[in-house]
Design a protein around this motif. Structure first.
Motif, PDB file in Angstrom:
ATOM      1  N   GLU A  51      70.071 -70.436  -2.948  1.00 12.25           N
ATOM      2  CA  GLU A  51      70.332 -70.887  -4.209  1.00 12.25           C
ATOM      3  C   GLU A  51      71.469 -69.671  -4.320  1.00 12.25           C
ATOM      4  OE1 GLU A  51      65.591 -70.920  -5.966  1.00 12.25           O
ATOM      5  OE2 GLU A  51      67.422 -71.000  -7.434  1.00 12.25           O
ATOM      6  N   SER A  52      72.836 -70.010  -5.640  1.00  9.37           N
ATOM      7  CA  SER A  52      73.124 -69.280  -5.808  1.00  9.37           C
ATOM      8  C   SER A  52      74.097 -69.385  -7.100  1.00  9.37           C
ATOM      9  CB  SER A  52      74.751 -69.176  -5.000  1.00  9.37           C
ATOM     10  OG  SER A  52      75.302 -70.714  -4.508  1.00  9.37           O
ATOM     11  N   GLU A  60      67.785 -68.472 -25.282  1.00  8.16           N
ATOM     12  CA  GLU A  60      66.177 -69.045 -24.912  1.00  8.16           C
ATOM     13  C   GLU A  60      67.063 -69.635 -23.267  1.00  8.16           C
ATOM     14  OE1 GLU A  60      67.963 -69.740 -27.064  1.00  8.16           O
ATOM     15  OE2 GLU A  60      67.209 -71.470 -27.811  1.00  8.16           O
ATOM     16  N   ASP A  61      67.666 -70.341 -22.550  1.00  8.20           N
ATOM     17  CA  ASP A  61      67.816 -70.187 -21.446  1.00  8.20           C
ATOM     18  C   ASP A  61      67.713 -69.327 -20.306  1.00  8.20           C
ATOM     19  OD1 ASP A  61      70.479 -72.849 -22.396  1.00  8.20           O
ATOM     20  OD2 ASP A  61      68.265 -72.678 -21.973  1.00  8.20           O
ATOM     21  N   THR A  62      67.642 -68.148 -20.887  1.00  9.44           N
ATOM     22  CA  THR A  62      67.366 -66.745 -20.149  1.00  9.44           C
ATOM     23  C   THR A  62      66.152 -66.315 -19.064  1.00  9.44           C
ATOM     24  OG1 THR A  62      69.476 -65.200 -21.148  1.00  9.44           O
ATOM     25  CG2 THR A  62      67.585 -64.559 -19.960  1.00  9.44           C
ATOM     26  N   ALA A  63      66.267 -66.749 -17.690  1.00  7.42           N
ATOM     27  CA  ALA A  63      65.557 -66.571 -16.935  1.00  7.42           C
ATOM     28  C   ALA A  63      65.713 -66.485 -15.316  1.00  7.42           C
ATOM     29  CB  ALA A  63      64.320 -67.842 -17.392  1.00  7.42           C
ATOM     30  N   VAL A  64      64.941 -66.650 -14.624  1.00  2.64           N
ATOM     31  CA  VAL A  64      65.429 -66.453 -13.656  1.00  2.64           C
ATOM     32  C   VAL A  64      65.087 -68.098 -13.202  1.00  2.64           C
ATOM     33  CG1 VAL A  64      64.687 -66.168 -10.767  1.00  2.64           C
ATOM     34  CG2 VAL A  64      64.394 -64.436 -12.748  1.00  2.64           C
ATOM     35  N   TYR A  65      66.096 -68.605 -12.044  1.00  7.55           N
ATOM     36  CA  TYR A  65      65.859 -70.561 -12.157  1.00  7.55           C
ATOM     37  C   TYR A  65      65.981 -70.201 -10.268  1.00  7.55           C
ATOM     38  CZ  TYR A  65      67.906 -71.817 -16.575  1.00  7.55           C
ATOM     39  OH  TYR A  65      67.948 -71.110 -17.845  1.00  7.55           O
ATOM     40  N   TYR A  66      64.380 -71.433 -10.580  1.00  7.68           N
ATOM     41  CA  TYR A  66      64.404 -71.605  -8.830  1.00  7.68           C
ATOM     42  C   TYR A  66      64.541 -73.288  -8.553  1.00  7.68           C
ATOM     43  CZ  TYR A  66      61.779 -66.620  -8.952  1.00  7.68           C
ATOM     44  OH  TYR A  66      61.445 -66.360  -9.286  1.00  7.68           O
ATOM     45  N   CYS A  67      64.544 -73.471  -7.562  1.00  6.78           N
ATOM     46  CA  CYS A  67      64.996 -75.118  -6.822  1.00  6.78           C
ATOM     47  C   CYS A  67      63.614 -74.810  -6.297  1.00  6.78           C
ATOM     48  CB  CYS A  67      65.760 -75.025  -6.321  1.00  6.78           C
ATOM     49  SG  CYS A  67      66.017 -73.842  -4.794  1.00  6.78           S
ATOM     50  N   LEU A 100      57.243 -87.144  12.285  1.00  7.93           N
ATOM     51  CA  LEU A 100      55.503 -87.312  12.042  1.00  7.93           C
ATOM     52  C   LEU A 100      55.149 -86.412  11.305  1.00  7.93           C
ATOM     53  CD1 LEU A 100      55.580 -86.356  16.102  1.00  7.93           C
ATOM     54  CD2 LEU A 100      55.721 -88.377  14.785  1.00  7.93           C
ATOM     55  N   THR A 101      55.992 -85.586  10.054  1.00  6.74           N
ATOM     56  CA  THR A 101      55.256 -84.800   9.914  1.00  6.74           C
ATOM     57  C   THR A 101      54.480 -85.428   8.384  1.00  6.74           C
ATOM     58  OG1 THR A 101      56.902 -82.904   9.783  1.00  6.74           O
ATOM     59  CG2 THR A 101      55.789 -82.957   8.065  1.00  6.74           C
ATOM     60  N   HIS A 102      53.896 -85.426   8.055  1.00  2.88           N
ATOM     61  CA  HIS A 102      52.594 -85.597   6.433  1.00  2.88           C
ATOM     62  C   HIS A 102      51.402 -85.420   6.538  1.00  2.88           C
ATOM     63  CE1 HIS A 102      51.704 -89.085   4.477  1.00  2.88           C
ATOM     64  NE2 HIS A 102      50.722 -89.570   4.601  1.00  2.88           N
ATOM     65  N   PRO A 103      52.018 -84.807   4.876  1.00  9.04           N
ATOM     66  CA  PRO A 103      52.818 -85.430   3.611  1.00  9.04           C
ATOM     67  C   PRO A 103      53.557 -84.149   3.931  1.00  9.04           C
ATOM     68  CG  PRO A 103      51.140 -83.716   2.863  1.00  9.04           C
ATOM     69  CD  PRO A 103      50.608 -84.202   4.557  1.00  9.04           C
ATOM     70  N   MET A 104      55.056 -84.454   3.159  1.00  2.99           N
ATOM     71  CA  MET A 104      55.956 -83.714   3.004  1.00  2.99           C
ATOM     72  C   MET A 104      55.946 -82.220   2.912  1.00  2.99           C
ATOM     73  SD  MET A 104      58.814 -86.429   1.396  1.00  2.99           S
ATOM     74  CE  MET A 104      59.717 -85.810   2.121  1.00  2.99           C
ATOM     75  N   ASN A 105      56.426 -81.669   3.159  1.00  2.00           N
ATOM     76  CA  ASN A 105      56.229 -79.673   2.742  1.00  2.00           C
ATOM     77  C   ASN A 105      56.311 -79.445   1.237  1.00  2.00           C
ATOM     78  OD1 ASN A 105      53.944 -79.248   4.517  1.00  2.00           O
ATOM     79  ND2 ASN A 105      55.299 -78.849   5.853  1.00  2.00           N
ATOM     80  N   TYR A 106      56.142 -78.418   0.096  1.00  2.00           N
ATOM     81  CA  TYR A 106      57.506 -78.135  -0.606  1.00  2.00           C
ATOM     82  C   TYR A 106      57.537 -76.844  -0.562  1.00  2.00           C
ATOM     83  CZ  TYR A 106      56.380 -82.517  -3.405  1.00  2.00           C
ATOM     84  OH  TYR A 106      55.727 -83.480  -4.276  1.00  2.00           O
ATOM     85  N   TYR A 107      59.343 -76.274  -1.102  1.00  2.00           N
ATOM     86  CA  TYR A 107      59.917 -75.364  -0.626  1.00  2.00           C
ATOM     87  C   TYR A 107      60.647 -74.943  -1.853  1.00  2.00           C
ATOM     88  CZ  TYR A 107      59.393 -75.672   4.318  1.00  2.00           C
ATOM     89  OH  TYR A 107      58.674 -76.725   5.869  1.00  2.00           O
ATOM     90  N   TRP A 108      60.343 -73.355  -1.724  1.00  2.00           N
ATOM     91  CA  TRP A 108      60.628 -73.484  -3.076  1.00  2.00           C
ATOM     92  C   TRP A 108      62.198 -71.439  -2.608  1.00  2.00           C
ATOM     93  CZ3 TRP A 108      59.376 -73.016  -8.358  1.00  2.00           C
ATOM     94  CH2 TRP A 108      58.504 -74.026  -8.688  1.00  2.00           C
ATOM     95  N   GLY A 109      63.467 -72.402  -3.303  1.00  2.00           N
ATOM     96  CA  GLY A 109      64.545 -71.003  -3.505  1.00  2.00           C
ATOM     97  C   GLY A 109      64.007 -69.663  -3.561  1.00  2.00           C
ATOM     98  N   GLN A 110      64.894 -68.667  -3.613  1.00  2.00           N
ATOM     99  CA  GLN A 110      64.317 -66.964  -3.778  1.00  2.00           C
ATOM    100  C   GLN A 110      64.998 -66.375  -4.906  1.00  2.00           C
ATOM    101  OE1 GLN A 110      67.448 -67.828  -2.753  1.00  2.00           O
ATOM    102  NE2 GLN A 110      68.850 -67.357  -3.617  1.00  2.00           N
ATOM    103  N   GLY A 111      65.011 -68.053  -6.106  1.00  2.00           N
ATOM    104  CA  GLY A 111      65.476 -67.693  -7.440  1.00  2.00           C
ATOM    105  C   GLY A 111      67.036 -66.996  -7.592  1.00  2.00           C
ATOM    106  N   THR A 112      67.665 -67.595  -8.812  1.00  2.00           N
ATOM    107  CA  THR A 112      68.387 -66.668  -8.866  1.00  2.00           C
ATOM    108  C   THR A 112      68.441 -66.255 -10.623  1.00  2.00           C
ATOM    109  OG1 THR A 112      71.509 -66.849  -9.391  1.00  2.00           O
ATOM    110  CG2 THR A 112      69.962 -68.813  -9.082  1.00  2.00           C
ATOM    111  N   GLN A 113      69.534 -65.369 -11.197  1.00  2.00           N
ATOM    112  CA  GLN A 113      69.257 -65.071 -12.813  1.00  2.00           C
ATOM    113  C   GLN A 113      70.186 -65.381 -13.854  1.00  2.00           C
ATOM    114  OE1 GLN A 113      66.687 -62.321 -14.134  1.00  2.00           O
ATOM    115  NE2 GLN A 113      67.767 -63.499 -16.048  1.00  2.00           N
TER     116      GLN A 113
END
Length: 122
Positions: free
Chosen positions: A6-7, A88-95, A104-117
């Motif tokens: 993230e950036s 009030e939008d101040t926060a750490v934002y994550y994707c 062949l992958t099933h089900p799909m996997n979820y990944y989190w970003g590291q967060g951006t302030q």
């Protein structure tokens, strides 16, 4: 293995704008849903925008009309354009990105970003 970088976070005054980016890299066959969440100090993580493979997007009322989620499939990147920012939008934002690593992958996997302030000063 998939990583998200993230950036775009930072300090902005009330009424200002920021654009966040989240780029996925690694073993990726297909990307599904993409989303942005945020977490303010002492609060639960909350959803702020979603983007599905069909081009659909959704937002909670708190950001509707001010935030826009978009994606660049060629770059495996999701963006969050934020306008008219409020303290009030101040926060750490994550994707959050849904990934099918191989055919062949099933089900799909979820990944989190590291967060951006994101900090909005009054």
């Amino acid at each position: 293995q998939v990583s998200l970088v993230e950036s775009g976070g930072g300090l902005v005054q009330t009424g200002g704008s920021l654009r966040l980016s989240c780029a996925a890299s690694g073993t990726i066959f297909r990307i599904g849903n993409m989303a942005w969440y945020r977490q303010a100090p002492g609060k639960q993580r909350e959803l702020v925008a979603t983007s599905d493979n069909g081009g659909g997007t959704d937002y909670p009322d708190s950001v509707k009309g001010r935030f826009t989620i978009s994606r660049d499939s060629a770059k495996n990147t999701v963006y969050l354009q934020m306008h008219a920012l409020r303290p009030e939008d101040t926060a750490v934002y994550y994707c959050l990105v849904q990934v099918q690593e191989t055919i062949l992958t099933h089900p799909m996997n979820y990944y989190w970003g590291q967060g951006t302030q994101v900090t909005v000063s009054s």
